[in-house]
Design a protein around this motif. Structure first.
Motif, PDB file in Angstrom:
ATOM      1  N   ALA A  10      34.939 -40.399  23.927  1.00  0.00           N
ATOM      2  CA  ALA A  10      33.620 -40.237  24.529  1.00  0.00           C
ATOM      3  C   ALA A  10      32.658 -41.307  24.016  1.00  0.00           C
ATOM      4  CB  ALA A  10      33.062 -38.837  24.248  1.00  0.00           C
ATOM      5  N   ALA A  11      32.738 -41.632  22.732  1.00  0.00           N
ATOM      6  CA  ALA A  11      31.879 -42.671  22.159  1.00  0.00           C
ATOM      7  C   ALA A  11      32.127 -44.002  22.854  1.00  0.00           C
ATOM      8  CB  ALA A  11      32.127 -42.804  20.658  1.00  0.00           C
ATOM      9  N   GLY A  12      33.387 -44.365  23.004  1.00  0.00           N
ATOM     10  CA  GLY A  12      33.709 -45.629  23.655  1.00  0.00           C
ATOM     11  C   GLY A  12      33.265 -45.668  25.106  1.00  0.00           C
ATOM     12  N   LEU A  13      33.491 -44.576  25.828  1.00  0.00           N
ATOM     13  CA  LEU A  13      33.097 -44.530  27.238  1.00  0.00           C
ATOM     14  C   LEU A  13      31.584 -44.528  27.407  1.00  0.00           C
ATOM     15  CD1 LEU A  13      35.753 -42.022  28.644  1.00  0.00           C
ATOM     16  CD2 LEU A  13      35.717 -44.523  28.865  1.00  0.00           C
ATOM     17  N   CYS A  14      30.880 -43.782  26.557  1.00  0.00           N
ATOM     18  CA  CYS A  14      29.412 -43.777  26.623  1.00  0.00           C
ATOM     19  C   CYS A  14      28.855 -45.151  26.274  1.00  0.00           C
ATOM     20  CB  CYS A  14      28.828 -42.722  25.682  1.00  0.00           C
ATOM     21  SG  CYS A  14      28.965 -41.040  26.280  1.00  0.00           S
ATOM     22  N   GLY A  15      29.422 -45.779  25.262  1.00  0.00           N
ATOM     23  CA  GLY A  15      28.964 -47.113  24.887  1.00  0.00           C
ATOM     24  C   GLY A  15      29.181 -48.114  26.010  1.00  0.00           C
ATOM     25  N   ALA A  16      30.376 -48.116  26.584  1.00  0.00           N
ATOM     26  CA  ALA A  16      30.676 -49.052  27.671  1.00  0.00           C
ATOM     27  C   ALA A  16      29.805 -48.784  28.891  1.00  0.00           C
ATOM     28  CB  ALA A  16      32.161 -48.953  28.043  1.00  0.00           C
ATOM     29  N   ALA A  17      29.666 -47.515  29.257  1.00  0.00           N
ATOM     30  CA  ALA A  17      28.821 -47.173  30.411  1.00  0.00           C
ATOM     31  C   ALA A  17      27.366 -47.531  30.143  1.00  0.00           C
ATOM     32  CB  ALA A  17      28.956 -45.683  30.740  1.00  0.00           C
ATOM     33  N   GLY A  18      26.917 -47.300  28.912  1.00  0.00           N
ATOM     34  CA  GLY A  18      25.540 -47.635  28.564  1.00  0.00           C
ATOM     35  C   GLY A  18      25.259 -49.124  28.665  1.00  0.00           C
ATOM     36  N   VAL A  19      26.194 -49.947  28.210  1.00  0.00           N
ATOM     37  CA  VAL A  19      26.016 -51.398  28.308  1.00  0.00           C
ATOM     38  C   VAL A  19      26.044 -51.824  29.773  1.00  0.00           C
ATOM     39  CG1 VAL A  19      27.069 -53.632  27.777  1.00  0.00           C
ATOM     40  CG2 VAL A  19      26.905 -51.878  26.003  1.00  0.00           C
ATOM     41  N   GLY A  20      26.996 -51.295  30.529  1.00  0.00           N
ATOM     42  CA  GLY A  20      27.072 -51.633  31.951  1.00  0.00           C
ATOM     43  C   GLY A  20      25.830 -51.226  32.719  1.00  0.00           C
ATOM     44  N   LEU A  21      25.339 -50.031  32.443  1.00  0.00           N
ATOM     45  CA  LEU A  21      24.130 -49.566  33.129  1.00  0.00           C
ATOM     46  C   LEU A  21      22.889 -50.319  32.670  1.00  0.00           C
ATOM     47  CD1 LEU A  21      24.865 -45.751  33.256  1.00  0.00           C
ATOM     48  CD2 LEU A  21      24.712 -47.315  35.210  1.00  0.00           C
ATOM     49  N   SER A  22      22.869 -50.756  31.416  1.00  0.00           N
ATOM     50  CA  SER A  22      21.756 -51.589  30.946  1.00  0.00           C
ATOM     51  C   SER A  22      21.725 -52.895  31.732  1.00  0.00           C
ATOM     52  CB  SER A  22      21.897 -51.890  29.452  1.00  0.00           C
ATOM     53  OG  SER A  22      21.722 -50.729  28.685  1.00  0.00           O
ATOM     54  N   ALA A  23      22.896 -53.485  31.954  1.00  0.00           N
ATOM     55  CA  ALA A  23      22.971 -54.710  32.748  1.00  0.00           C
ATOM     56  C   ALA A  23      22.524 -54.443  34.180  1.00  0.00           C
ATOM     57  CB  ALA A  23      24.393 -55.268  32.720  1.00  0.00           C
ATOM     58  N   ALA A  24      22.972 -53.318  34.747  1.00  0.00           N
ATOM     59  CA  ALA A  24      22.567 -52.972  36.111  1.00  0.00           C
ATOM     60  C   ALA A  24      21.057 -52.794  36.201  1.00  0.00           C
ATOM     61  CB  ALA A  24      23.287 -51.704  36.569  1.00  0.00           C
ATOM     62  N   ALA A  26      18.813 -54.198  34.293  1.00  0.00           N
ATOM     63  CA  ALA A  26      18.179 -55.503  34.134  1.00  0.00           C
ATOM     64  C   ALA A  26      18.247 -56.337  35.407  1.00  0.00           C
ATOM     65  CB  ALA A  26      18.816 -56.257  32.979  1.00  0.00           C
ATOM     66  N   HIS A  27      19.223 -56.048  36.248  1.00  0.00           N
ATOM     67  CA  HIS A  27      19.416 -56.820  37.473  1.00  0.00           C
ATOM     68  C   HIS A  27      19.002 -56.033  38.708  1.00  0.00           C
ATOM     69  CE1 HIS A  27      21.356 -60.131  35.409  1.00  0.00           C
ATOM     70  NE2 HIS A  27      22.023 -59.233  34.709  1.00  0.00           N
ATOM     71  N   GLY A  28      17.986 -55.207  38.565  1.00  0.00           N
ATOM     72  CA  GLY A  28      17.415 -54.537  39.719  1.00  0.00           C
ATOM     73  C   GLY A  28      17.914 -53.140  39.990  1.00  0.00           C
ATOM     74  N   GLY A  29      18.473 -52.481  38.978  1.00  0.00           N
ATOM     75  CA  GLY A  29      18.894 -51.097  39.158  1.00  0.00           C
ATOM     76  C   GLY A  29      17.702 -50.204  39.456  1.00  0.00           C
ATOM     77  N   GLY A  30      17.974 -48.983  39.833  1.00  0.00           N
ATOM     78  CA  GLY A  30      16.912 -48.040  40.156  1.00  0.00           C
ATOM     79  C   GLY A  30      16.083 -47.667  38.950  1.00  0.00           C
ATOM     80  N   ALA A  31      15.069 -46.877  39.208  1.00  0.00           N
ATOM     81  CA  ALA A  31      14.098 -46.497  38.180  1.00  0.00           C
ATOM     82  C   ALA A  31      14.720 -45.694  37.040  1.00  0.00           C
ATOM     83  CB  ALA A  31      12.968 -45.692  38.819  1.00  0.00           C
ATOM     84  N   PHE A  32      15.792 -44.975  37.306  1.00  0.00           N
ATOM     85  CA  PHE A  32      16.367 -44.090  36.286  1.00  0.00           C
ATOM     86  C   PHE A  32      17.565 -44.689  35.559  1.00  0.00           C
ATOM     87  CE2 PHE A  32      14.600 -41.107  39.531  1.00  0.00           C
ATOM     88  CZ  PHE A  32      13.535 -40.671  38.773  1.00  0.00           C
ATOM     89  N   THR A  33      18.079 -45.804  36.037  1.00  0.00           N
ATOM     90  CA  THR A  33      19.296 -46.387  35.462  1.00  0.00           C
ATOM     91  C   THR A  33      19.116 -46.759  33.998  1.00  0.00           C
ATOM     92  OG1 THR A  33      19.967 -47.187  37.638  1.00  0.00           O
ATOM     93  CG2 THR A  33      21.005 -48.222  35.745  1.00  0.00           C
TER      94      THR A  33
END
Length: 116
Positions: A10-24, A26-33
């Motif tokens: 879970a730690a690895g998946l949350c970390g990876a998803a968190g980094v990916g969503l942070s990038a999203a 930064a590149h115009g993701g929605g208000a909640f991303t």
């Protein structure tokens, strides 16, 4: 797979998803991303710690409560941004409440002083 391995996973998946969503975000993701990303990244070290400590039963239960809470909270925010709909009514508030409860249970596990 035992619960310790599950929390490390879970730690690895949350970390990876968190980094990916942070990038999203930064590149115009929605208000909640960005908020979802922050919550995933903030809880990844907690899951890693719970998985590595092999603590008390109470600590493992707290970990499961946190895991359900972060999936509901972040999942609902991500669904709002990417799907335009909620997971289900009140998913984010339920998830947030579970996160608070999980953290309080972690604190209580330190006071109990019991190991499994």
């Amino acid at each position: 797979m035992n619960s310790d391995h599950l929390f490390v996973l879970a730690a690895g998946l949350c970390g990876a998803a968190g980094v990916g969503l942070s990038a999203a975000a930064a590149h115009g993701g929605g208000a909640f991303t960005g908020t979802a990303a922050s919550f995933l990244l903030a809880h990844a070290p907690a899951f890693l710690g719970i998985g590595l400590v092999s603590g008390s039963r109470m600590l493992r239960i707290a970990g499961f409560i946190l895991l359900i809470g972060v999936v509901l909270f972040s999942g609902d925010l991500i669904a709002l941004d990417f799907l335009g709909t909620r997971l289900f009514p009140l998913a984010a508030p339920v998830g947030g409440t579970l996160l608070i409860a999980g953290w309080l249970l972690i604190a209580a596990s330190a006071l109990s002083g019991r190991k499994s």
